[in-house]
Design an enzyme around this catalytic site. Structure first.
Site, mmCIF file in Angstrom:
data_model
loop_
_atom_site.group_PDB
_atom_site.id
_atom_site.type_symbol
_atom_site.label_atom_id
_atom_site.label_comp_id
_atom_site.label_asym_id
_atom_site.label_seq_id
_atom_site.Cartn_x
_atom_site.Cartn_y
_atom_site.Cartn_z
ATOM 1 N N LEU A 129 -62.564 -7.160 -43.722
ATOM 2 C CA LEU A 129 -61.600 -7.649 -44.688
ATOM 3 C C LEU A 129 -60.274 -7.680 -43.952
ATOM 4 C CD1 LEU A 129 -61.294 -8.516 -47.648
ATOM 5 C CD2 LEU A 129 -60.826 -6.139 -48.230
ATOM 6 N N ASP A 130 -59.637 -8.848 -43.921
ATOM 7 C CA ASP A 130 -58.420 -9.030 -43.140
ATOM 8 C C ASP A 130 -57.351 -8.000 -43.487
ATOM 9 O OD1 ASP A 130 -59.448 -11.319 -41.874
ATOM 10 O OD2 ASP A 130 -58.801 -12.573 -43.547
ATOM 11 N N ARG A 131 -56.505 -7.740 -42.541
ATOM 12 C CA ARG A 131 -55.420 -6.773 -42.711
ATOM 13 C C ARG A 131 -54.540 -7.119 -43.911
ATOM 14 N NH1 ARG A 131 -50.266 -6.107 -38.998
ATOM 15 N NH2 ARG A 131 -49.566 -4.076 -39.685
#
Length: 193
Positions: free
Chosen positions: A44-46
């Protein structure tokens, strides 16, 4: 029995336990997860928030993360703009991205959900409206939902992964996790809560 953690990843946290080689200190899973031997099943992207699954079983981890199994992932997405039904149709048919066509997504416009406050808050623009979409996809390309909404002229302002299969982040505070039973999920193809 496999261990499975449902973690509500806050904005700004990397979906990994270490951050080697970065000139600045960035928050990682090790700031929140003290359970040993578990690893993220997918990413899950930052700059995205919400459900991240962690487990200690390689087969279950692969089954959750591998696009071949087309496990549905549902996102609550705040977008810039005021989309009407015709604006959402391209997402439902599939969108051409630089790495090819996406699979059709399930998309619905929703009322603003009752979510936790994001730190930092999203930018607000007085003259440009924003709205919320519920988007379910069955693949997992890099930054896919953000790229899909941008491709149809609806830039993403906030992205919260709400569920993966039957697992959901409901009731889990940002930065917290809960352990659930993973009994049978890896071999049976069934996915429980």
């Amino acid at each position: 029995m496999a261990r499975l953690l449902l973690f509500n990843k806050p904005f700004g946290v990397l979906s990994q336990f270490t951050d080697r080689g970065s000139p600045t200190t960035r928050s990682t899973l090790s700031d929140f997860i003290t359970v040993k031997g578990v690893y993220p099943a997918g990413r899950l992207d930052r700059d995205s928030e919400g459900l991240l699954l962690l487990c200690d079983d390689g087969r279950l981890q692969a089954r959750i993360a591998d696009p071949r199994f087309k496990m549905p992932k549902t996102y609550l997405v705040q977008v810039e703009g005021d989309p009407q039904e015709p604006d959402l149709e391209p997402l439902r048919r599939g969108v051409r991205l630089n790495d090819g066509m996406t699979l059709p997504a399930e998309v619905a416009r929703i009322d603003a959900p009752d979510l936790w406050l994001r730190d930092p808050p999203i930018r607000q623009r007085k003259l440009i409206p924003d709205s919320w979409l519920k988007i379910t996809i069955r693949e997992g390309r890099n930054r896919q939902v953000r790229r899909m909404t941008a491709a149809v002229g609806l830039p993403t302002l906030r992205l919260v992964r709400w569920s993966i299969g039957d697992w959901t982040v409901a009731g889990i505070a940002p930065g917290a996790f809960k352990e659930v039973s993973a009994l049978g999920e890896a071999g049976s193809g069934g996915y429980g809560r």
